[in-house]
Motif scaffolding. Structure first.
Motif, PDB file in Angstrom:
ATOM      1  N   PHE A 140       0.821  -1.206   0.000  1.00  0.00           N
ATOM      2  CA  PHE A 140       0.000   0.000   0.000  1.00  0.00           C
ATOM      3  C   PHE A 140       0.859   1.262   0.000  1.00  0.00           C
ATOM      4  CE2 PHE A 140      -3.632  -2.606   1.657  1.00  0.00           C
ATOM      5  CZ  PHE A 140      -4.536  -2.242   0.679  1.00  0.00           C
ATOM      6  N   ALA A 141       1.936   1.246   0.770  1.00  0.00           N
ATOM      7  CA  ALA A 141       2.751   2.455   0.927  1.00  0.00           C
ATOM      8  C   ALA A 141       3.502   2.823  -0.348  1.00  0.00           C
ATOM      9  CB  ALA A 141       3.742   2.270   2.072  1.00  0.00           C
ATOM     10  N   LEU A 142       3.853   1.836  -1.170  1.00  0.00           N
ATOM     11  CA  LEU A 142       4.655   2.091  -2.369  1.00  0.00           C
ATOM     12  C   LEU A 142       3.888   1.853  -3.665  1.00  0.00           C
ATOM     13  CD1 LEU A 142       8.061   0.483  -1.301  1.00  0.00           C
ATOM     14  CD2 LEU A 142       7.353   2.872  -1.169  1.00  0.00           C
ATOM     15  N   SER A 143       2.588   1.778  -3.602  1.00  0.00           N
ATOM     16  CA  SER A 143       1.814   1.493  -4.814  1.00  0.00           C
ATOM     17  C   SER A 143       1.658   2.710  -5.718  1.00  0.00           C
ATOM     18  CB  SER A 143       0.437   0.950  -4.436  1.00  0.00           C
ATOM     19  OG  SER A 143      -0.270   1.891  -3.645  1.00  0.00           O
ATOM     20  N   GLN A 144       1.963   3.901  -5.201  1.00  0.00           N
ATOM     21  CA  GLN A 144       1.822   5.095  -6.027  1.00  0.00           C
ATOM     22  C   GLN A 144       2.974   5.209  -7.021  1.00  0.00           C
ATOM     23  OE1 GLN A 144       2.845   5.158  -2.953  1.00  0.00           O
ATOM     24  NE2 GLN A 144       4.796   6.228  -2.979  1.00  0.00           N
ATOM     25  N   VAL A 145       2.809   6.095  -8.006  1.00  0.00           N
ATOM     26  CA  VAL A 145       3.876   6.364  -8.964  1.00  0.00           C
ATOM     27  C   VAL A 145       4.926   7.224  -8.263  1.00  0.00           C
ATOM     28  CG1 VAL A 145       4.444   7.345 -11.202  1.00  0.00           C
ATOM     29  CG2 VAL A 145       2.228   6.252 -10.850  1.00  0.00           C
ATOM     30  N   GLY A 146       6.202   6.904  -8.467  1.00  0.00           N
ATOM     31  CA  GLY A 146       7.266   7.638  -7.803  1.00  0.00           C
ATOM     32  C   GLY A 146       7.415   9.049  -8.334  1.00  0.00           C
TER      33      GLY A 146
ATOM     34  N   ILE B 107      -2.370  12.038  -8.828  1.00  0.00           N
ATOM     35  CA  ILE B 107      -3.531  11.434  -8.173  1.00  0.00           C
ATOM     36  C   ILE B 107      -3.122  10.208  -7.362  1.00  0.00           C
ATOM     37  CG2 ILE B 107      -5.710  10.218  -8.595  1.00  0.00           C
ATOM     38  CD1 ILE B 107      -6.183  12.111 -10.941  1.00  0.00           C
ATOM     39  N   THR B 108      -2.224   9.385  -7.911  1.00  0.00           N
ATOM     40  CA  THR B 108      -1.777   8.211  -7.146  1.00  0.00           C
ATOM     41  C   THR B 108      -1.077   8.627  -5.857  1.00  0.00           C
ATOM     42  OG1 THR B 108       0.303   8.130  -8.392  1.00  0.00           O
ATOM     43  CG2 THR B 108      -1.544   6.803  -9.210  1.00  0.00           C
ATOM     44  N   MET B 109      -0.315   9.729  -5.898  1.00  0.00           N
ATOM     45  CA  MET B 109       0.333  10.214  -4.683  1.00  0.00           C
ATOM     46  C   MET B 109      -0.696  10.710  -3.668  1.00  0.00           C
ATOM     47  SD  MET B 109       3.710  12.254  -6.021  1.00  0.00           S
ATOM     48  CE  MET B 109       5.095  11.360  -6.711  1.00  0.00           C
ATOM     49  N   CYS B 110      -1.743  11.358  -4.157  1.00  0.00           N
ATOM     50  CA  CYS B 110      -2.786  11.864  -3.255  1.00  0.00           C
ATOM     51  C   CYS B 110      -3.609  10.735  -2.641  1.00  0.00           C
ATOM     52  CB  CYS B 110      -3.704  12.831  -4.007  1.00  0.00           C
ATOM     53  SG  CYS B 110      -2.890  14.340  -4.579  1.00  0.00           S
ATOM     54  N   ILE B 111      -3.746   9.626  -3.357  1.00  0.00           N
ATOM     55  CA  ILE B 111      -4.567   8.516  -2.874  1.00  0.00           C
ATOM     56  C   ILE B 111      -3.824   7.687  -1.824  1.00  0.00           C
ATOM     57  CG2 ILE B 111      -5.588   6.308  -3.599  1.00  0.00           C
ATOM     58  CD1 ILE B 111      -6.457   7.611  -6.160  1.00  0.00           C
ATOM     59  N   THR B 112      -2.498   7.664  -1.879  1.00  0.00           N
ATOM     60  CA  THR B 112      -1.714   6.799  -0.991  1.00  0.00           C
ATOM     61  C   THR B 112      -2.049   6.965   0.486  1.00  0.00           C
ATOM     62  OG1 THR B 112       0.089   6.734  -2.596  1.00  0.00           O
ATOM     63  CG2 THR B 112       0.615   6.124  -0.329  1.00  0.00           C
ATOM     64  N   PRO B 113      -2.152   8.188   1.034  1.00  0.00           N
ATOM     65  CA  PRO B 113      -2.508   8.291   2.460  1.00  0.00           C
ATOM     66  C   PRO B 113      -3.836   7.629   2.805  1.00  0.00           C
ATOM     67  CG  PRO B 113      -1.677  10.379   1.652  1.00  0.00           C
ATOM     68  CD  PRO B 113      -1.859   9.505   0.459  1.00  0.00           C
ATOM     69  N   PHE B 114      -4.803   7.720   1.914  1.00  0.00           N
ATOM     70  CA  PHE B 114      -6.099   7.093   2.172  1.00  0.00           C
ATOM     71  C   PHE B 114      -5.989   5.567   2.118  1.00  0.00           C
ATOM     72  CE2 PHE B 114      -6.999  11.291   0.371  1.00  0.00           C
ATOM     73  CZ  PHE B 114      -7.819  11.816   1.349  1.00  0.00           C
ATOM     74  N   LEU B 115      -5.135   5.053   1.235  1.00  0.00           N
ATOM     75  CA  LEU B 115      -4.917   3.604   1.202  1.00  0.00           C
ATOM     76  C   LEU B 115      -4.284   3.117   2.503  1.00  0.00           C
ATOM     77  CD1 LEU B 115      -3.553   3.138  -2.436  1.00  0.00           C
ATOM     78  CD2 LEU B 115      -5.870   2.701  -1.605  1.00  0.00           C
TER      79      LEU B 115
END
Length: 330
Positions: A181-187, A217-225
């Motif tokens: 979950f913590a690293l699923s966003q785009v770097g 958007i993927t970076m913004c979603i990470t905290p919610f994940l």
């Protein structure tokens, strides 16, 4: 990052564009098949310079005993490497990244970390503000199905791959889920790659804006994940009591988790350090003598240059995780 940036000009089949300041790109007249090799060779030379030129230069500067001079010299190296990457046609962010890696692997890591610590929070806020400003809401409104389906696909694929890696290395399920979950966003280096690919005409301006929006958007979603994982998933997987028959050596666990810091490697410090090394116990050494730091690193000690009388240096070295002693023999 380095191989990708080297391969992109070959894929593009276009010459890199001139910068606004009309700096001559050194590799633009080479054949396209040679550009990738030239970039990789330049990076290798830069790494060798960092090890055999930059670090000895910082050792020489540190002998003056002026913290400000050491910080200024480090910034000079970072800016110089960034400009070098610009000249050969790469992103200055890659140059700053490489210079940062070289400094982070040197014995001046904790000293520099303490110096830039006041700016870390400010620059981190600037980074996230810039991430938010890259989102083009008109592009999202124009094709929301493509944007959000791409976001879901990226998160899902990275989650599956990361979770599989965690299980391959025998990480337990709760930690593997958190890791995925913590690293699923785009770097964040995707911003560099996307802009560089656009400069080589690989991506159209519209696709560039769409990929930038997907990344943000993927970076913004990470905290919610992470909140979902901590609230609903992890509590169901972690059991309250350990399994019967499982031996927990609390003393060994506490000792293994503690961090040992040796301040100064004089007569007493060297005795303690050799004793710990003989028992295969790792310790972090802080010393103000750059020559001594160089010598100890050649012997395999984990030693860094820094003034241990300064609280930021101790925090950078991990003093909060270190074992506390009420008294030490003199």
């Amino acid at each position: 990052m380095i191989p990708i940036l080297a391969i992109l000009p070959v894929i593009a089949h276009h010459k890199a564009r001139h910068h606004d300041n009309e700096i001559q790109i050194m590799i633009q007249n080479l054949p396209e098949w040679m550009q990738a090799g030239t970039v990789i060779l330049g990076v290798v030379i830069l790494i060798l310079l960092g090890r055999y030129v930059f670090v000895p230069f910082l050792r020489y500067v540190s002998k003056a005993g002026m913290t400000e001079l050491l910080t200024a010299s480090s910034l000079f190296l970072v800016i110089g490497v960034s400009e070098l990457m610009t000249v050969i046609g790469l992103s200055p962010a890659l140059g700053a990244f490489l210079a940062g890696v070289m400094l982070a692997n040197s014995e001046f890591r904790h000293e520099l970390e303490a110096q830039i610590d006041p700016f870390k929070g400010l620059l981190l806020a600037v980074f996230f503000v810039s991430v938010g400003s890259t989102i083009n809401f008109n592009i999202i409104a124009g094709d929301p199905l493509f944007i959000f389906s791409t976001v879901f696909a990226v998160l899902a694929v990275k989650f599956v791959v990361l979770y599989a890696i965690g299980k391959f290395f025998r990480i337990d399920t709760p930690q593997s889920l958190f890791y995925a979950f913590a690293l699923s966003q785009v770097g964040e280096f995707a911003f560099v790659l996307i802009n560089y690919a656009s400069g080589l005409y690989i991506l159209t301006p519209e696709l560039n804006a769409q990929m930038m929006a997907v990344t943000a958007i993927t970076m913004c979603i990470t905290p919610f994940l992470l909140i979902i994982n901590d609230t609903f998933i992890t509590p169901r997987l972690i059991k309250e009591e350990p399994k019967t028959g499982q031996d927990f050596n609390i003393l060994d666990r506490q000792v293994s988790q503690k961090k040992i810091i040796i301040v100064g490697f004089g007569h007493f410090g060297s005795t303690v350090g050799r004793l710990l090394k003989a028992n295969k116990i790792s310790a972090t050494v802080l010393d103000r003598d750059s020559d001594r730091v160089k010598l100890l690193r050649s012997y395999g000690f984990k030693v860094y240059y820094g003034d241990a009388t300064r609280i930021p240096i101790l925090r950078a070295a991990g003093i909060e995780d270190a074992e506390n002693f009420s008294a030490l023999p003199r």
